[in-house]
Write an enzyme that holds these catalytic residues in place. Structure first.
Site, short mmCIF file in Angstrom:
data_model
loop_
_atom_site.label_atom_id
_atom_site.label_comp_id
_atom_site.label_asym_id
_atom_site.label_seq_id
_atom_site.Cartn_x
_atom_site.Cartn_y
_atom_site.Cartn_z
N ASP A 1 0.82 -1.22 0.00
CA ASP A 1 0.00 0.00 0.00
C ASP A 1 0.85 1.27 0.00
OD1 ASP A 1 -2.26 -1.74 0.37
OD2 ASP A 1 -1.81 -1.80 2.52
N GLU B 1 -11.58 -0.39 -3.16
CA GLU B 1 -11.02 0.27 -1.98
C GLU B 1 -9.93 1.24 -2.43
OE1 GLU B 1 -9.44 -3.05 0.27
OE2 GLU B 1 -8.32 -3.81 -1.44
#
Ligand code: FUB
Length: 449
Positions: A34, A201
């Site tokens: 991420d 997301e």
């Protein structure tokens, strides 16, 4: 026969070439996912990455407990600043340190993260603050008004307005934040889900030629793995118009992807993640980076079969840890204490107080695989002393025991070659055998292949 041999050699060569030119992790020594990339206004020559951390050997994202920061001036040589925030340092949180972002705001650095709240089990968008881009960050609570705040990212527009985006489970939201970043500005919350085709997301907003680009991991036809999509708008909170997938599925992708896009020296880079380092384990991911280009109409050109930045065969990493940060970064002070009284140290101070046998300072280095590195410790010792320098997962791997360390002429570096690190958490400790007037400034491990 000769022709046949030549043909076989050619096939072998092209296979080897293809294998060696395959995508390499940008951060090659630790499982990091991420990636949120930034260049901070006070230092335009340095790129920073804030990442979540996957525990080696794990099969689930439930074993994610902390974040790391990495910096580089050339995208080849990286400094790992170690663990910058952990679930253990956030009183309201219980687990699941998932995707995070960072922002420089009114002279301070904020980590904008998400963790599960202990009291409710819901995911909160947390804030942690530091005076330094490398942290360590100290908990500052969570942002009010964000319900189920997974995967936050913060975009500050040219006029200084801060916007927060977040999303998970096929939902995505955006809102303006108050000037203290602690709450959603009343009436500004927008549900962006319907505008973002197949969103799952991880939203990220950047601005290019006056337009707002919202990139996100989506699920094509509701099928895993995630691929990277983007949409464009004239205003930060939309309405957004879906464009296309800009990073499709690739070799050794992980189930998830998650990205950030920033300009770097007249070019643009798309950071994302895959699972090259773990050979395809979706819960042990690594950072990837690819050049991102636009066509004349401002559309992002698809990054097909991502190959990396191509600046070096492999990144080089030094883990650099300030001794005074040890307790916040997974290390420990036993009997020792922090001091800022003497000049000549880096960071905010040094560790001293070796006034009893076996007092120590211990820092933590996290790696994905077994590896070696050269350890340097910067010390100031006013007399000769005997000490243990211990390295290993539980400091059981006793490397240099009972060694004599000579007094130094002020601050000096002592070096230990080929220390061995195991997958996971490694502790590096210097502990005295006697009361000694010793100061410890920092620990550095230059990692080898
Ligand atoms: O890293 C844990 C979760 O996986 C992130 O929060 C999601 O974006 C996905 O990458």
């Amino acid at each position: 026969m000769k022709v046949y041999f030549k043909y076989i050699s050619l096939v072998i060569f092209s296979f080897l070439y293809r294998e060696s030119s395959a995508q390499q992790p940008l951060i090659p020594h630790v499982y990091a996912a991420d990636p949120s990339a930034h260049i901070w206004p006070e230092d335009p020559g340095t790129i920073w990455l804030y990442t979540s951390h996957d525990t080696p050997g794990t099969n689930t994202h439930k074993t994610m407990f902390s974040y790391h920061a990495f910096s580089s001036q050339d995208l080849v040589n990286w400094v790992d600043h170690g663990r910058i925030l952990s679930v253990d340092d956030v009183p309201w949180a219980s687990t699941m340190a998932w995707a995070a972002d960072a922002v420089y705001w009114k002279g301070k650095y904020y980590l904008v993260h998400c963790m599960k709240e202990r009291a409710t089990g819901t995911t909160r968008t947390g804030l942690a603050v530091s005076d330094y881009p490398q942290g360590p960050f100290v908990d500052a609570g969570y942002i009010n008004g964000v319900e189920f705040g997974q995967d936050p990212s913060l975009f500050v527009d040219d006029d200084g307005t801060p916007y927060l985006y977040w999303g998970s489970g096929s939902k995505c939201y955006g809102a303006e934040l108050t000037q203290d970043l602690r709450s959603i500005k009343k009436g500004s919350l927008v549900d962006l889900t319907e505008q973002l085709f197949e969103v799952f997301e991880g939203p990220w907003v950047h601005k290019y030629e006056g337009k707002y680009y919202l990139s996100y991991p989506g699920l094509p036809g509701n099928k895993w793995p995630e691929q990277m999509y983007y949409a464009v708008a004239d205003q930060p909170l939309g309405p957004y118009e879906f464009q296309k997938i800009y990073i499709p599925k690739f070799k050794k992708h992980s189930g998830t992807n998650h990205g950030s896009i920033i300009p770097w020296k007249d070019q643009w880079i798309a950071f994302h993640h895959g699972s090259q380092l773990s050979d395809g384990n979706s819960a042990c991911r690594n950072v990837l980076a690819d050049w991102l280009t636009y066509d004349k109409k401002g559309r992002i050109n698809t990054i097909q079969d991502p190959k990396g930045l191509g600046l070096a065969e492999k990144s080089k990493v030094t883990v650099f840890l300030e001794a005074e940060n040890a307790p916040l970064q997974g290390g420990k002070l036993e009997g020792t204490r922090l001091s800022q009284k003497k000049t000549g140290y880096s960071g905010t101070g040094y560790v001293t107080g070796f006034d009893a046998k076996f007092n120590y300072v211990q820092v933590m280095v996290q790696v994905a695989k077994k590896m070696k590195g050269d350890l340097t410790i910067r010390i100031d010792a006013e007399e000769d002393f005997h000490a243990d320098v211990l390295v290993g997962p539980r400091v059981l791997n006793k490397e240099w025991q009972g060694m004599l360390i000579n007094k130094t002429a002020g601050w000096q570096e002592i070096r230990f070659e080929d220390v061995e690190l195991d997958p996971g958490d490694n502790m590096i400790r210097i502990q005295s055998y006697q009361e000694v007037n010793l100061k410890v400034d920092w620990f550095k491990v230059e990692l080898k292949d």
